[in-house]
Scaffold this active site. Structure first.
Site, PDB file in Angstrom:
ATOM      1  N   THR A  27       0.862  -1.187   0.000  1.00  0.00           N
ATOM      2  CA  THR A  27       0.000   0.000   0.000  1.00  0.00           C
ATOM      3  C   THR A  27       0.895   1.232   0.000  1.00  0.00           C
ATOM      4  O   THR A  27       2.100   1.126   0.241  1.00  0.00           O
ATOM      5  CB  THR A  27      -0.893   0.039   1.260  1.00  0.00           C
ATOM      6  OG1 THR A  27      -0.056   0.164   2.421  1.00  0.00           O
ATOM      7  CG2 THR A  27      -1.745  -1.215   1.382  1.00  0.00           C
ATOM      8  N   VAL A  58       3.626  -1.058   4.321  1.00  0.00           N
ATOM      9  CA  VAL A  58       2.839   0.111   4.763  1.00  0.00           C
ATOM     10  C   VAL A  58       3.780   1.298   4.943  1.00  0.00           C
ATOM     11  O   VAL A  58       4.821   1.182   5.599  1.00  0.00           O
ATOM     12  CB  VAL A  58       2.144  -0.201   6.110  1.00  0.00           C
ATOM     13  CG1 VAL A  58       1.379   1.020   6.612  1.00  0.00           C
ATOM     14  CG2 VAL A  58       1.211  -1.404   5.967  1.00  0.00           C
ATOM     15  N   VAL A  85       8.008  -1.595   6.596  1.00  0.00           N
ATOM     16  CA  VAL A  85       7.654  -0.178   6.656  1.00  0.00           C
ATOM     17  C   VAL A  85       8.304   0.543   5.479  1.00  0.00           C
ATOM     18  O   VAL A  85       9.538   0.530   5.322  1.00  0.00           O
ATOM     19  CB  VAL A  85       8.092   0.457   7.988  1.00  0.00           C
ATOM     20  CG1 VAL A  85       7.655   1.917   8.025  1.00  0.00           C
ATOM     21  CG2 VAL A  85       7.481  -0.306   9.158  1.00  0.00           C
ATOM     22  N   LYS A  86       7.474   1.141   4.654  1.00  0.00           N
ATOM     23  CA  LYS A  86       7.981   1.871   3.486  1.00  0.00           C
ATOM     24  C   LYS A  86       8.467   3.246   3.932  1.00  0.00           C
ATOM     25  O   LYS A  86       7.712   4.018   4.545  1.00  0.00           O
ATOM     26  CB  LYS A  86       6.875   2.002   2.428  1.00  0.00           C
ATOM     27  CG  LYS A  86       6.503   0.658   1.811  1.00  0.00           C
ATOM     28  CD  LYS A  86       5.315   0.766   0.890  1.00  0.00           C
ATOM     29  CE  LYS A  86       5.676   1.308  -0.470  1.00  0.00           C
ATOM     30  NZ  LYS A  86       4.498   1.285  -1.385  1.00  0.00           N
ATOM     31  N   ILE A  87       9.714   3.512   3.631  1.00  0.00           N
ATOM     32  CA  ILE A  87      10.339   4.785   3.990  1.00  0.00           C
ATOM     33  C   ILE A  87      10.853   5.417   2.688  1.00  0.00           C
ATOM     34  O   ILE A  87      11.608   4.774   1.947  1.00  0.00           O
ATOM     35  CB  ILE A  87      11.540   4.555   4.945  1.00  0.00           C
ATOM     36  CG1 ILE A  87      11.122   3.796   6.215  1.00  0.00           C
ATOM     37  CG2 ILE A  87      12.231   5.870   5.265  1.00  0.00           C
ATOM     38  CD1 ILE A  87      10.437   4.618   7.268  1.00  0.00           C
TER      39      ILE A  87
END
Ligand code: G3P
Length: 225
Positions: A27, A58, A85-87
């Site tokens: 997402t 996410v 975790v998308k950074i």
């Protein structure tokens, strides 16, 4: 190559999971906004459906590294161990990636448009790096080539980071990266349906059924003759 769905519509995810061999869901904030639902509500539903072993990506929203780090920990706490975790691969993001990777939080470096961003993300310990193939094409560059270059950088430098290619407009782009052996691709509904949307395939299968029915009677299968 892992294959993921790039969407937060739970009904669509359920439908696609019913038919295709999928490894998880990605997402981003725009995708969540499109769902129109409370973010953790929809993400919790997705996690419950895909199971705790599947990959769920996410994105953290904060602008500053320290805030990204705190946000990332809450995201994993609320959505489970296989949550990446998308950074964003920007300066504050690299600072956050280093700290998160050191603490064992799985990171997907996102918003990648250049090989250099991919290289830096890998150096920071990101698990995945996500180049935006179609968006790079639309800027007048070669998105597939950028994705391949990043994959090569990972292999040639012995990085553990894998490619999570994103932003596709057609199934051919996905196939091209599959042939190249990249780690993962995330695709939307139109692209996944186009994988086998081919009149020659449909008509071959229909011809087999018609021939069999001529032999064994209409509506019969190997089950009931
Ligand atoms: O999350 C990144 C990717 O999903 C972007 O895709 O189609 O908005 O370019 P798109």
């Amino acid at each position: 190559m892992k294959l993921l769905i790039d969407d937060a519509n739970i009904n669509l995810i359920k439908e696609l999971y019913d038919y295709y061999p999928l490894d998880g869901v990605t997402t981003n904030p725009s995708i969540l906004a499109k769902s129109g639902r409370a973010p953790y509500e929809v993400l919790t539903e997705i996690r419950a459906f895909i199971g705790e072993e599947a990959d769920l990506h996410v994105q953290a929203i904060s602008r500053k590294a320290e805030d990204m780090i705190e946000e990332a920990k809450v995201i994993v706490e609320r959505l489970g161990k296989n949550t990446f975790v998308k950074i964003p691969a920007i300066s504050e993001g690299f600072k956050a990636m280093k700290a998160l990777a050191a603490q064992g939080v799985k990171v997907t470096a996102t918003a990648i448009y250049t090989p250099m961003q991919g290289y830096l993300a890998a150096k920071c310990g990101a698990s995945y790096a996500a180049p935006y193939v179609n968006r790079i094409d639309n800027m007048g560059y070669d998105g597939i080539q950028v994705a391949k270059d990043i994959h090569d950088i990972f292999l040639k430098n012995g990085f553990q980071t894998s490619l999570l290619a994103a932003s596709f407009k057609n199934s051919q782009q996905v196939l091209e990266l599959c042939k190249y052996g990249v780690g993962a691709a995330t695709v939307g509904l139109d692209v996944i349906k186009a994988f086998v949307n081919n009149p020659a395939i449909t008509s071959a299968v229909e011809a087999f059924i018609t021939d069999f029915e001529k032999l064994a009677g209409t509506g019969n299968t190997m089950l009931n003759i």
